[in-house]
Write a protein that holds these residues in place. Structure first.
Motif, PDB file in Angstrom:
ATOM      1  N   GLN A 110       0.817  -1.202   0.000  1.00  0.00           N
ATOM      2  CA  GLN A 110       0.000   0.000   0.000  1.00  0.00           C
ATOM      3  C   GLN A 110       0.859   1.263   0.000  1.00  0.00           C
ATOM      4  N   GLN A 111       2.133   1.109   0.440  1.00  0.00           N
ATOM      5  CA  GLN A 111       3.053   2.245   0.411  1.00  0.00           C
ATOM      6  C   GLN A 111       3.627   2.375  -0.991  1.00  0.00           C
ATOM      7  N   ARG A 112       3.295   3.472  -1.636  1.00  0.00           N
ATOM      8  CA  ARG A 112       3.751   3.698  -3.000  1.00  0.00           C
ATOM      9  C   ARG A 112       4.232   5.132  -3.156  1.00  0.00           C
ATOM     10  N   ALA A 113       5.046   5.340  -4.178  1.00  0.00           N
ATOM     11  CA  ALA A 113       5.515   6.681  -4.521  1.00  0.00           C
ATOM     12  C   ALA A 113       5.694   6.724  -6.029  1.00  0.00           C
ATOM     13  N   SER A 114       5.652   7.922  -6.584  1.00  0.00           N
ATOM     14  CA  SER A 114       5.806   8.078  -8.030  1.00  0.00           C
ATOM     15  C   SER A 114       6.458   9.420  -8.317  1.00  0.00           C
ATOM     16  N   ILE A 115       7.301   9.429  -9.354  1.00  0.00           N
ATOM     17  CA  ILE A 115       7.921  10.685  -9.776  1.00  0.00           C
ATOM     18  C   ILE A 115       8.054  10.662 -11.290  1.00  0.00           C
ATOM     19  N   GLU A 116       7.897  11.829 -11.908  1.00  0.00           N
ATOM     20  CA  GLU A 116       8.051  11.926 -13.357  1.00  0.00           C
ATOM     21  C   GLU A 116       9.517  12.189 -13.672  1.00  0.00           C
ATOM     22  N   LEU A 117      10.122  11.259 -14.411  1.00  0.00           N
ATOM     23  CA  LEU A 117      11.520  11.410 -14.812  1.00  0.00           C
ATOM     24  C   LEU A 117      11.568  12.209 -16.109  1.00  0.00           C
ATOM     25  N   THR A 118      12.108  13.413 -16.022  1.00  0.00           N
ATOM     26  CA  THR A 118      12.077  14.364 -17.125  1.00  0.00           C
ATOM     27  C   THR A 118      13.391  14.361 -17.907  1.00  0.00           C
ATOM     28  N   HIS A 119      13.360  15.014 -19.054  1.00  0.00           N
ATOM     29  CA  HIS A 119      14.482  15.127 -19.984  1.00  0.00           C
ATOM     30  C   HIS A 119      15.679  15.795 -19.303  1.00  0.00           C
ATOM     31  N   GLY A 120      16.794  15.070 -19.199  1.00  0.00           N
ATOM     32  CA  GLY A 120      18.004  15.610 -18.594  1.00  0.00           C
ATOM     33  C   GLY A 120      18.091  15.470 -17.091  1.00  0.00           C
ATOM     34  N   SER A 121      17.195  14.669 -16.505  1.00  0.00           N
ATOM     35  CA  SER A 121      17.154  14.538 -15.044  1.00  0.00           C
ATOM     36  C   SER A 121      18.028  13.384 -14.549  1.00  0.00           C
ATOM     37  N   LEU A 122      18.292  13.408 -13.237  1.00  0.00           N
ATOM     38  CA  LEU A 122      19.064  12.366 -12.549  1.00  0.00           C
ATOM     39  C   LEU A 122      18.314  11.943 -11.297  1.00  0.00           C
ATOM     40  N   LEU A 123      18.156  10.632 -11.110  1.00  0.00           N
ATOM     41  CA  LEU A 123      17.552  10.067  -9.905  1.00  0.00           C
ATOM     42  C   LEU A 123      18.596   9.190  -9.236  1.00  0.00           C
ATOM     43  N   LEU A 124      18.907   9.482  -7.976  1.00  0.00           N
ATOM     44  CA  LEU A 124      19.849   8.673  -7.216  1.00  0.00           C
ATOM     45  C   LEU A 124      19.086   7.805  -6.222  1.00  0.00           C
ATOM     46  N   MET A 125      19.348   6.497  -6.257  1.00  0.00           N
ATOM     47  CA  MET A 125      18.749   5.556  -5.309  1.00  0.00           C
ATOM     48  C   MET A 125      19.880   4.887  -4.539  1.00  0.00           C
ATOM     49  N   GLY A 126      19.924   5.117  -3.223  1.00  0.00           N
ATOM     50  CA  GLY A 126      20.983   4.559  -2.404  1.00  0.00           C
ATOM     51  C   GLY A 126      20.454   3.956  -1.123  1.00  0.00           C
ATOM     52  N   GLY A 127      21.373   3.702  -0.186  1.00  0.00           N
ATOM     53  CA  GLY A 127      20.982   3.126   1.092  1.00  0.00           C
ATOM     54  C   GLY A 127      20.276   1.798   0.912  1.00  0.00           C
ATOM     55  N   ALA A 128      19.194   1.598   1.679  1.00  0.00           N
ATOM     56  CA  ALA A 128      18.461   0.325   1.660  1.00  0.00           C
ATOM     57  C   ALA A 128      17.320   0.309   0.639  1.00  0.00           C
ATOM     58  N   THR A 129      17.299   1.267  -0.283  1.00  0.00           N
ATOM     59  CA  THR A 129      16.177   1.389  -1.232  1.00  0.00           C
ATOM     60  C   THR A 129      15.865   0.073  -1.933  1.00  0.00           C
ATOM     61  N   GLN A 130      16.897  -0.594  -2.469  1.00  0.00           N
ATOM     62  CA  GLN A 130      16.657  -1.808  -3.258  1.00  0.00           C
ATOM     63  C   GLN A 130      16.211  -2.989  -2.390  1.00  0.00           C
ATOM     64  N   HIS A 131      16.510  -2.935  -1.089  1.00  0.00           N
ATOM     65  CA  HIS A 131      16.064  -4.002  -0.181  1.00  0.00           C
ATOM     66  C   HIS A 131      14.568  -3.913   0.093  1.00  0.00           C
ATOM     67  N   PHE A 132      14.055  -2.692   0.145  1.00  0.00           N
ATOM     68  CA  PHE A 132      12.683  -2.488   0.611  1.00  0.00           C
ATOM     69  C   PHE A 132      11.695  -2.054  -0.467  1.00  0.00           C
ATOM     70  N   TRP A 133      12.198  -1.645  -1.628  1.00  0.00           N
ATOM     71  CA  TRP A 133      11.310  -1.105  -2.649  1.00  0.00           C
ATOM     72  C   TRP A 133      11.538  -1.756  -4.011  1.00  0.00           C
ATOM     73  N   LYS A 134      10.452  -1.934  -4.759  1.00  0.00           N
ATOM     74  CA  LYS A 134      10.511  -2.281  -6.169  1.00  0.00           C
ATOM     75  C   LYS A 134      10.164  -1.025  -6.975  1.00  0.00           C
ATOM     76  N   HIS A 135      10.533  -1.026  -8.259  1.00  0.00           N
ATOM     77  CA  HIS A 135      10.182   0.102  -9.117  1.00  0.00           C
ATOM     78  C   HIS A 135       9.836  -0.396 -10.513  1.00  0.00           C
ATOM     79  N   GLN A 136       9.130   0.450 -11.255  1.00  0.00           N
ATOM     80  CA  GLN A 136       8.744   0.104 -12.622  1.00  0.00           C
ATOM     81  C   GLN A 136       8.524   1.367 -13.448  1.00  0.00           C
ATOM     82  N   ILE A 137       8.565   1.186 -14.779  1.00  0.00           N
ATOM     83  CA  ILE A 137       8.113   2.197 -15.743  1.00  0.00           C
ATOM     84  C   ILE A 137       6.929   1.572 -16.475  1.00  0.00           C
ATOM     85  N   PRO A 138       5.695   1.960 -16.146  1.00  0.00           N
ATOM     86  CA  PRO A 138       4.531   1.327 -16.785  1.00  0.00           C
ATOM     87  C   PRO A 138       4.337   1.805 -18.221  1.00  0.00           C
TER      88      PRO A 138
END
Length: 197
Positions: A145-173
């Motif tokens: 039920q815990q979800r988040a979403s962000i729009e990845l725009t032209h020329g942007s950078l998203l950094l995912m660190g720490g325990a992110t990959q242990h606790f979260w999945k992600h997708q581009i639908p």
């Protein structure tokens, strides 16, 4: 911008690359990267991945995901330019990059985590986007039920660190509204080197 997600460390930089620079890099990557379309085994059948991919990196940095083993191609000048900018912002170095070419909104990537063994514990993943803006969705592994979403725009950078990959999945639908191409580069550090032939 730091995303308010529990059990995660996610930061978004909407203008890592200026517009004219991002435009030029998008066209260069489309033209110069050795794109391929891989297949995965799903329920005993071979399924075509709905996007084009490429794997570049330091010699011996082999990466296996979804049953696909990627041998690194040598860095190009375009990739080294992008890599230097990302490393400056992230304060970290990377030895490989996975590129995804979403030709339009019909191309996608399903729910997953970047948690393969060769990435090590608490990997830092740096995700650069060029082209059409796409929704990047998160879902908590233990509390869907815990979800988040962000729009990845032209020329942007998203950094995912720490325990992110242990606790979260992600997708581009998939998205019927998106008609233009998008290229995503996820810079990584592969810890296990493989001997070269």
């Amino acid at each position: 911008m730091h995303l308010p997600m529990p059990d995660a460390d996610v930061t978004f930089y909407p203008q890592c690359f200026a517009l004219d620079e991002a435009d030029a890099l998008l066209q260069a990557l489309i033209a110069r990267i050795a794109w391929k379309q891989d297949h995965i085994q799903l329920f005993g059948s071979s399924v075509t991945i709905p996007r084009l991919t490429a794997w570049y990196g330091d010699p011996g940095r082999v990466y296996t995901y979804s049953g696909i083993t990627q041998q690194p191609l040598p860095w190009t000048d375009d990739l080294l330019l992008i890599k230097a900018r990302v490393e400056q912002i992230a304060g970290a170095s990377f030895n490989s990059v996975l590129l995804n070419y979403y030709r339009d909104g019909r191309d996608s990537v399903s729910w997953h985590s970047d948690d393969e063994p060769e990435l090590g514990t608490n990997p830092l993943i740096a995700s650069v986007s060029f082209g059409a803006a796409r929704q990047f969705q998160f879902k908590h592994k233990h509390d869907p039920q815990q979800r988040a979403s962000i729009e990845l725009t032209h020329g942007s950078l998203l950094l995912m660190g720490g325990a992110t990959q242990h606790f979260w999945k992600h997708q581009i639908p998939k998205s019927k509204r998106v008609t233009d191409a998008r290229i995503n580069l996820t810079f990584r550090t592969i810890n296990a080197t493989q001997p070269e032939d």
